[in-house]
Scaffold this active site. Structure first.
Site, short mmCIF file in Angstrom:
data_model
loop_
_atom_site.label_atom_id
_atom_site.label_comp_id
_atom_site.label_asym_id
_atom_site.label_seq_id
_atom_site.Cartn_x
_atom_site.Cartn_y
_atom_site.Cartn_z
N LYS A 83 0.82 -1.22 0.00
CA LYS A 83 0.00 0.00 0.00
C LYS A 83 0.86 1.27 0.00
O LYS A 83 2.06 1.22 0.28
CB LYS A 83 -0.94 -0.04 1.21
N PHE B 295 -15.30 4.30 7.05
CA PHE B 295 -13.93 4.63 6.63
C PHE B 295 -13.73 4.56 5.12
O PHE B 295 -12.61 4.77 4.64
CB PHE B 295 -12.93 3.71 7.35
N ARG C 101 -2.01 -14.60 4.79
CA ARG C 101 -2.68 -13.81 5.84
C ARG C 101 -1.90 -13.92 7.15
O ARG C 101 -1.83 -12.95 7.92
CB ARG C 101 -4.12 -14.29 6.03
N THR D 48 -5.28 -6.89 10.71
CA THR D 48 -5.56 -5.62 10.03
C THR D 48 -5.02 -4.44 10.83
O THR D 48 -4.40 -3.53 10.27
CB THR D 48 -7.09 -5.44 9.86
N ARG E 58 2.79 -6.49 8.88
CA ARG E 58 2.10 -5.31 9.43
C ARG E 58 2.69 -4.88 10.78
O ARG E 58 2.79 -3.69 11.07
CB ARG E 58 0.59 -5.57 9.55
N HIS F 220 -1.98 -5.50 1.64
CA HIS F 220 -3.27 -6.19 1.54
C HIS F 220 -3.00 -7.66 1.22
O HIS F 220 -2.05 -7.98 0.52
CB HIS F 220 -4.09 -5.56 0.40
N GLU G 44 -9.48 -10.23 -7.32
CA GLU G 44 -8.54 -9.13 -7.10
C GLU G 44 -7.32 -9.24 -8.01
O GLU G 44 -6.83 -8.23 -8.52
CB GLU G 44 -8.13 -9.11 -5.62
#
Ligand SMILES: Nc1ncnc2c1ncn2[C@@H]1O[C@H](COP(=O)(O)OP(=O)(O)OP(=O)(O)O)[C@@H](O)[C@H]1O
Length: 139
Positions: free
Chosen positions: A11, A59, A87, A93, A104, A117, A128
């Protein structure tokens, strides 16, 4: 066995901070093969299409503004049990809840600017992946 595939996107916060190389290294060292990759930009409208499922969430507007604020690096990855294992590699998240050593936990700035992501199902990985790489047919 060739394994199966997932979709990921580094991102704008992580690309802008110069962390693309370090994140790609972690992905490859975890055993994922990069099938397709590019550096790209999303318009706010296209970011909105990508995150269409979150359209009604409070959001959504901020998220699509953020996702169109700078370069992203989308990729298709291959490995056995790709979706679930990826994941795990990226973590929760919210980076405050992400397990130690996950992408993350190391690179995310906030719940919104959370570095990366990862698709949450085989079905979404295909949708996706094709959103960015129409030429990749097999999933
Ligand atoms: N409460 C929130 N506030 C701000 N942004 C949020 C919030 N929840 C989710 N987001 C943003 O929306 C994205 C999609 O949310 P989702 O619940 O699908 O999380 P995820 O599946 O962990 O993330 P991703 O789909 O990006 O891998 C998150 O990665 C994050 O950038």
């Amino acid at each position: 066995m060739a394994g199966n595939r997932t979709f990921t996107m580094i991102k704008p916060d992580a690309v802008g901070a110069g962390n693309t190389g370090a994140i790609i290294k972690m992905i490859e060292e975890a055993g994922f093969k990069i099938v397709a990759m590019k550096k790209a930009l999303l318009t706010k409208e296209r970011a909105g299409q990508f995150y269409e499922v979150h359209k009604e969430r409070p959001f959504y507007n901020d998220l699509t503004t953020y996702m169109s604020s700078g370069a992203i690096v989308p990729m298709i990855l291959e490995k056995d049990n790709a979706v679930e294992d990826f994941r795990k590699l990226i973590g929760a998240t919210n980076p405050k809840e992400a397990a130690e050593g996950t992408i993350r936990a190391i690179f995310a700035e906030s719940i919104e600017a959370n570095a990366i992501h990862g698709s949450d199902s085989d079905e979404n990985a295909e949708i996706e992946g094709k959103f960015f790489f129409a030429e990749v047919e097999k999933f």
